[in-house]
Design an enzyme around this catalytic site. Sequence first.
Site, PDB file in Angstrom:
ATOM      1  N   LYS A 197      46.793  44.596  39.243  1.00  0.00           N
ATOM      2  CA  LYS A 197      47.338  45.817  39.823  1.00  0.00           C
ATOM      3  C   LYS A 197      48.857  45.746  39.914  1.00  0.00           C
ATOM      4  CE  LYS A 197      43.099  47.215  40.653  1.00  0.00           C
ATOM      5  NZ  LYS A 197      42.294  46.654  41.733  1.00  0.00           N
ATOM      6  N   TRP A 237      36.267  48.947  48.143  1.00  0.00           N
ATOM      7  CA  TRP A 237      36.418  47.492  47.992  1.00  0.00           C
ATOM      8  C   TRP A 237      36.045  46.773  49.269  1.00  0.00           C
ATOM      9  CZ3 TRP A 237      36.139  46.667  43.188  1.00  0.00           C
ATOM     10  CH2 TRP A 237      36.797  47.487  42.263  1.00  0.00           C
ATOM     11  N   ASP A 261      42.588  41.215  51.622  1.00  0.00           N
ATOM     12  CA  ASP A 261      42.520  41.597  50.207  1.00  0.00           C
ATOM     13  C   ASP A 261      43.764  42.432  49.927  1.00  0.00           C
ATOM     14  OD1 ASP A 261      42.094  42.688  47.724  1.00  0.00           O
ATOM     15  OD2 ASP A 261      40.146  43.585  48.186  1.00  0.00           O
TER      16      ASP A 261
HETATM   17  C1  LIG Z   1      40.791  46.367  42.031  1.00  0.00           C
HETATM   18  C2  LIG Z   1      40.486  45.861  43.371  1.00  0.00           C
HETATM   19  C3  LIG Z   1      39.490  44.891  43.598  1.00  0.00           C
HETATM   20  C4  LIG Z   1      38.615  44.335  42.491  1.00  0.00           C
HETATM   21  O1  LIG Z   1      39.335  43.547  41.652  1.00  0.00           O
HETATM   22  P1  LIG Z   1      38.652  42.748  40.427  1.00  0.00           P
HETATM   23  O2  LIG Z   1      39.728  41.795  40.063  1.00  0.00           O
HETATM   24  O3  LIG Z   1      38.358  43.786  39.373  1.00  0.00           O
HETATM   25  O4  LIG Z   1      37.422  42.107  40.915  1.00  0.00           O
HETATM   26  C5  LIG Z   1      39.303  44.436  44.885  1.00  0.00           C
HETATM   27  N1  LIG Z   1      40.026  44.914  45.915  1.00  0.00           N
HETATM   28  C6  LIG Z   1      40.986  45.857  45.737  1.00  0.00           C
HETATM   29  C7  LIG Z   1      41.762  46.329  46.916  1.00  0.00           C
HETATM   30  C8  LIG Z   1      41.238  46.354  44.464  1.00  0.00           C
HETATM   31  O5  LIG Z   1      42.188  47.280  44.291  1.00  0.00           O
END
Ligand SMILES: *Cc1c(COP(=O)(O)O)cnc(C)c1O
Length: 350
Positions: A191, A100, A167
């Site tokens: 998540k 990511w 993030d």
């Molecule tokens: C799942 C995830 C993403 C991507 O998320 P989307 O909502 O599918 O774009 C980005 N960063 C991390 C750390 C993730 O676990």
Amino acid sequence: MSKVHNFSAGPAILPKEVIDNCISALQNFENTNLSLIEVSHRSKEFVAVMDEACSLVKKIMNLGDDYDVIYMQGGASTQFLMTAFNLLENKAAYTNTGTWAKKAIKEAKHTGTVDILGSSEDKNFSYIPKNFEISSDYDYFHCTSNNTISGTQMQSFPECNVPLVCDMSSDIFSRELDFSQFDLIYAGAQKNMGPAGTTLVVIKKGLLGKVTRYIPTMLDYRTHIDKESMFNTPSVFAVYGCMQTLRWIDKMGLATIEKLNTEKAELLYNEIDGNELFQGTTAVEDRSKMNITFILKDDSRNDDFLKSCADANISGIKGHRSVGGFRASMYNALGLDSVEALVSVMKTFK
Ligand SMILES: *Cc1c(COP(=O)(O)O)cnc(C)c1O
């Protein structure tokens, strides 16, 4: 039907009461005799949902009026571009800690100069890079608090004199943190905080308005802040699900949630370390409490192990296709009993 132990990485397990309340809102939203998904997002009932979904974030994060909270669409993946587009004028600093982070870096590079201050790519992202200096001429520093795929987690955040952008998609609301150290936090909801379809963004006031480029309306954070996440139609169902999860988090408290997450993680890591068939894949000091990655030393037995898990109603344990092995995602709503079930399968397998 017997209980399924849900270790899915995302979309992922949610508290049962959240699902129950979503079902009833789909049938009859706030006694309107209409479904949540067939009323105006500008109805007073839904505006109240959006307000609460924002105010609970600030309450749980212990943030004051110097922060704005918005719900966006496009996933955390759109944030990779939006953070850079809104904040990057000259150069920014990033850490490269996994899949990511790499995607975030790729988007930012189209926008300005990107310096990678720490990378763990040399060891397949199995650790968190530390001991770097962040000089004060960067527009911001970007990091990924928890690496969902490789299974590492930042246990602390670097001191820096530039805005700190994080993030937090896969460990948001999983532990107590001083959230005021961050200038921008983003997280895809699916998540640890709700259904897929919305992305939380928390932004410190005063951070925006410093770049000279034209920012397209929908990509400009100020559009969504000014219109309180209602510039266009928000993901009403996903935001409602987040509000319900936030109520559950608020009731439990982050301290209790963190304690449970620690207990669950210790139980599984102890088995990984103590059972000679298995091995962890990340540096011990950087181990994630959310996504626990491990392998069988003899990988010819992988399918056998997955079958034993399936027989015990354990779901979602297969590792990400890019790393293989196994991954147990243990988000807030996963109970200790599910971890006990997995550990018991590992013991029996031995
Ligand atoms: C799942 C995830 C993403 C991507 O998320 P989307 O909502 O599918 O774009 C980005 N960063 C991390 C750390 C993730 O676990």
